[in-house]
Motif scaffolding. Structure first.
Motif, PDB file in Angstrom:
ATOM      1  N   TRP A  21       0.848  -1.174   0.000  1.00  0.00           N
ATOM      2  CA  TRP A  21       0.000   0.000   0.000  1.00  0.00           C
ATOM      3  C   TRP A  21       0.889   1.229   0.000  1.00  0.00           C
ATOM      4  O   TRP A  21       1.966   1.222   0.593  1.00  0.00           O
ATOM      5  CB  TRP A  21      -0.900  -0.007   1.244  1.00  0.00           C
ATOM      6  CG  TRP A  21      -1.739   1.222   1.367  1.00  0.00           C
ATOM      7  CD1 TRP A  21      -2.968   1.423   0.815  1.00  0.00           C
ATOM      8  CD2 TRP A  21      -1.411   2.419   2.067  1.00  0.00           C
ATOM      9  NE1 TRP A  21      -3.432   2.684   1.131  1.00  0.00           N
ATOM     10  CE2 TRP A  21      -2.479   3.324   1.911  1.00  0.00           C
ATOM     11  CE3 TRP A  21      -0.309   2.833   2.812  1.00  0.00           C
ATOM     12  CZ2 TRP A  21      -2.483   4.592   2.461  1.00  0.00           C
ATOM     13  CZ3 TRP A  21      -0.313   4.098   3.361  1.00  0.00           C
ATOM     14  CH2 TRP A  21      -1.403   4.964   3.188  1.00  0.00           C
ATOM     15  N   ALA A  22       0.428   2.272  -0.648  1.00  0.00           N
ATOM     16  CA  ALA A  22       1.166   3.532  -0.648  1.00  0.00           C
ATOM     17  C   ALA A  22       0.167   4.678  -0.538  1.00  0.00           C
ATOM     18  O   ALA A  22      -0.892   4.647  -1.163  1.00  0.00           O
ATOM     19  CB  ALA A  22       1.991   3.677  -1.917  1.00  0.00           C
ATOM     20  N   SER A  23       0.537   5.671   0.231  1.00  0.00           N
ATOM     21  CA  SER A  23      -0.322   6.853   0.384  1.00  0.00           C
ATOM     22  C   SER A  23      -0.327   7.664  -0.912  1.00  0.00           C
ATOM     23  O   SER A  23       0.554   7.510  -1.765  1.00  0.00           O
ATOM     24  CB  SER A  23       0.188   7.722   1.528  1.00  0.00           C
ATOM     25  OG  SER A  23       1.450   8.279   1.180  1.00  0.00           O
ATOM     26  N   GLU A  24      -1.305   8.540  -1.025  1.00  0.00           N
ATOM     27  CA  GLU A  24      -1.364   9.449  -2.176  1.00  0.00           C
ATOM     28  C   GLU A  24      -0.087  10.290  -2.250  1.00  0.00           C
ATOM     29  O   GLU A  24       0.434  10.541  -3.331  1.00  0.00           O
ATOM     30  CB  GLU A  24      -2.591  10.358  -2.085  1.00  0.00           C
ATOM     31  CG  GLU A  24      -3.904   9.639  -2.282  1.00  0.00           C
ATOM     32  CD  GLU A  24      -4.094   9.157  -3.710  1.00  0.00           C
ATOM     33  OE1 GLU A  24      -3.578   9.786  -4.652  1.00  0.00           O
ATOM     34  OE2 GLU A  24      -4.773   8.137  -3.884  1.00  0.00           O
ATOM     35  N   LYS A  25       0.403  10.707  -1.096  1.00  0.00           N
ATOM     36  CA  LYS A  25       1.617  11.523  -1.033  1.00  0.00           C
ATOM     37  C   LYS A  25       2.820  10.750  -1.589  1.00  0.00           C
ATOM     38  O   LYS A  25       3.612  11.283  -2.365  1.00  0.00           O
ATOM     39  CB  LYS A  25       1.874  11.950   0.411  1.00  0.00           C
ATOM     40  CG  LYS A  25       2.983  12.937   0.582  1.00  0.00           C
ATOM     41  CD  LYS A  25       3.075  13.396   2.046  1.00  0.00           C
ATOM     42  CE  LYS A  25       4.160  14.423   2.216  1.00  0.00           C
ATOM     43  NZ  LYS A  25       4.242  14.894   3.611  1.00  0.00           N
ATOM     44  N   PHE A  26       2.960   9.475  -1.185  1.00  0.00           N
ATOM     45  CA  PHE A  26       4.057   8.643  -1.688  1.00  0.00           C
ATOM     46  C   PHE A  26       3.934   8.474  -3.201  1.00  0.00           C
ATOM     47  O   PHE A  26       4.907   8.627  -3.932  1.00  0.00           O
ATOM     48  CB  PHE A  26       4.047   7.271  -1.006  1.00  0.00           C
ATOM     49  CG  PHE A  26       5.099   6.324  -1.536  1.00  0.00           C
ATOM     50  CD1 PHE A  26       6.350   6.262  -0.941  1.00  0.00           C
ATOM     51  CD2 PHE A  26       4.839   5.496  -2.623  1.00  0.00           C
ATOM     52  CE1 PHE A  26       7.322   5.397  -1.420  1.00  0.00           C
ATOM     53  CE2 PHE A  26       5.805   4.628  -3.109  1.00  0.00           C
ATOM     54  CZ  PHE A  26       7.048   4.583  -2.507  1.00  0.00           C
ATOM     55  N   ARG A  27       2.718   8.159  -3.664  1.00  0.00           N
ATOM     56  CA  ARG A  27       2.509   7.935  -5.105  1.00  0.00           C
ATOM     57  C   ARG A  27       2.807   9.191  -5.912  1.00  0.00           C
ATOM     58  O   ARG A  27       3.338   9.106  -7.018  1.00  0.00           O
ATOM     59  CB  ARG A  27       1.094   7.444  -5.370  1.00  0.00           C
ATOM     60  CG  ARG A  27       0.913   6.009  -4.916  1.00  0.00           C
ATOM     61  CD  ARG A  27      -0.445   5.494  -5.257  1.00  0.00           C
ATOM     62  NE  ARG A  27      -1.270   5.601  -4.055  1.00  0.00           N
ATOM     63  CZ  ARG A  27      -2.558   5.366  -4.018  1.00  0.00           C
ATOM     64  NH1 ARG A  27      -3.216   5.047  -5.106  1.00  0.00           N
ATOM     65  NH2 ARG A  27      -3.210   5.463  -2.896  1.00  0.00           N
ATOM     66  N   GLU A  32       7.498   6.657 -10.116  1.00  0.00           N
ATOM     67  CA  GLU A  32       8.219   5.550 -10.747  1.00  0.00           C
ATOM     68  C   GLU A  32       8.269   4.344  -9.819  1.00  0.00           C
ATOM     69  O   GLU A  32       8.169   3.202 -10.279  1.00  0.00           O
ATOM     70  CB  GLU A  32       9.638   5.980 -11.166  1.00  0.00           C
ATOM     71  CG  GLU A  32      10.613   6.246 -10.025  1.00  0.00           C
ATOM     72  CD  GLU A  32      10.363   7.499  -9.184  1.00  0.00           C
ATOM     73  OE1 GLU A  32      10.893   7.556  -8.058  1.00  0.00           O
ATOM     74  OE2 GLU A  32       9.639   8.410  -9.627  1.00  0.00           O
ATOM     75  N   LYS A  33       8.384   4.561  -8.529  1.00  0.00           N
ATOM     76  CA  LYS A  33       8.382   3.451  -7.577  1.00  0.00           C
ATOM     77  C   LYS A  33       6.999   2.799  -7.526  1.00  0.00           C
ATOM     78  O   LYS A  33       6.877   1.578  -7.471  1.00  0.00           O
ATOM     79  CB  LYS A  33       8.800   3.907  -6.179  1.00  0.00           C
ATOM     80  CG  LYS A  33      10.274   4.258  -6.096  1.00  0.00           C
ATOM     81  CD  LYS A  33      10.676   4.576  -4.679  1.00  0.00           C
ATOM     82  CE  LYS A  33      12.106   5.044  -4.590  1.00  0.00           C
ATOM     83  NZ  LYS A  33      13.080   4.038  -4.891  1.00  0.00           N
ATOM     84  N   TRP A  34       5.945   3.614  -7.555  1.00  0.00           N
ATOM     85  CA  TRP A  34       4.593   3.071  -7.545  1.00  0.00           C
ATOM     86  C   TRP A  34       4.341   2.241  -8.809  1.00  0.00           C
ATOM     87  O   TRP A  34       3.717   1.181  -8.743  1.00  0.00           O
ATOM     88  CB  TRP A  34       3.565   4.193  -7.395  1.00  0.00           C
ATOM     89  CG  TRP A  34       2.160   3.673  -7.277  1.00  0.00           C
ATOM     90  CD1 TRP A  34       1.114   3.937  -8.101  1.00  0.00           C
ATOM     91  CD2 TRP A  34       1.655   2.788  -6.273  1.00  0.00           C
ATOM     92  NE1 TRP A  34      -0.005   3.272  -7.673  1.00  0.00           N
ATOM     93  CE2 TRP A  34       0.300   2.560  -6.560  1.00  0.00           C
ATOM     94  CE3 TRP A  34       2.225   2.157  -5.163  1.00  0.00           C
ATOM     95  CZ2 TRP A  34      -0.504   1.727  -5.773  1.00  0.00           C
ATOM     96  CZ3 TRP A  34       1.419   1.332  -4.378  1.00  0.00           C
ATOM     97  CH2 TRP A  34       0.077   1.136  -4.690  1.00  0.00           C
TER      98      TRP A  34
END
Length: 97
Positions: A21-27, A32-34
């Motif tokens: 899971w990834a937050s909107e902020k991380f995405r 590229e990581k997402w």
């Protein structure tokens, strides 16, 4: 009892999903990581390799890091034998009923 003891392993007792899971902020910050994470959705994986995936996502490079063992890396080796209790998972366990 089939599927409940290591002497007679089945894919039902070995396969577990990997959920990321990834937050909107991380995405937003790391698109590229997402994309790498999403691309890895159907790759065969062993939890033995989790440290390589974590290091890859965190951009940590050490002498021990192996990109062929990181599920999110383009160099991931999906053909690597996955061994459980001395047996090749893909040829001896996966399709066992």
């Amino acid at each position: 009892m089939s599927g409940h003891i290591e002497e007679n392993p089945t894919h039902h007792m070995i396969e577990i999903p990997v959920i990321m899971w990834a937050s909107e902020k991380f995405r937003a910050k790391y698109p590229e990581k997402w994309e790498q994470i999403k691309k890895a959705a159907d790759r065969p994986y062993m939890t033995d390799d989790m440290i390589h995936t974590v290091m890859d996502l965190a951009d940590i490079k050490t002498a021990e890091f192996d990109p062929t063992r990181s599920i999110v890396n383009d160099n991931f080796n999906a053909q690597r034998p996955r061994i459980f209790d001395g047996m090749d998972y893909d040829t001896e366990i996966k399709n066992k009923r």
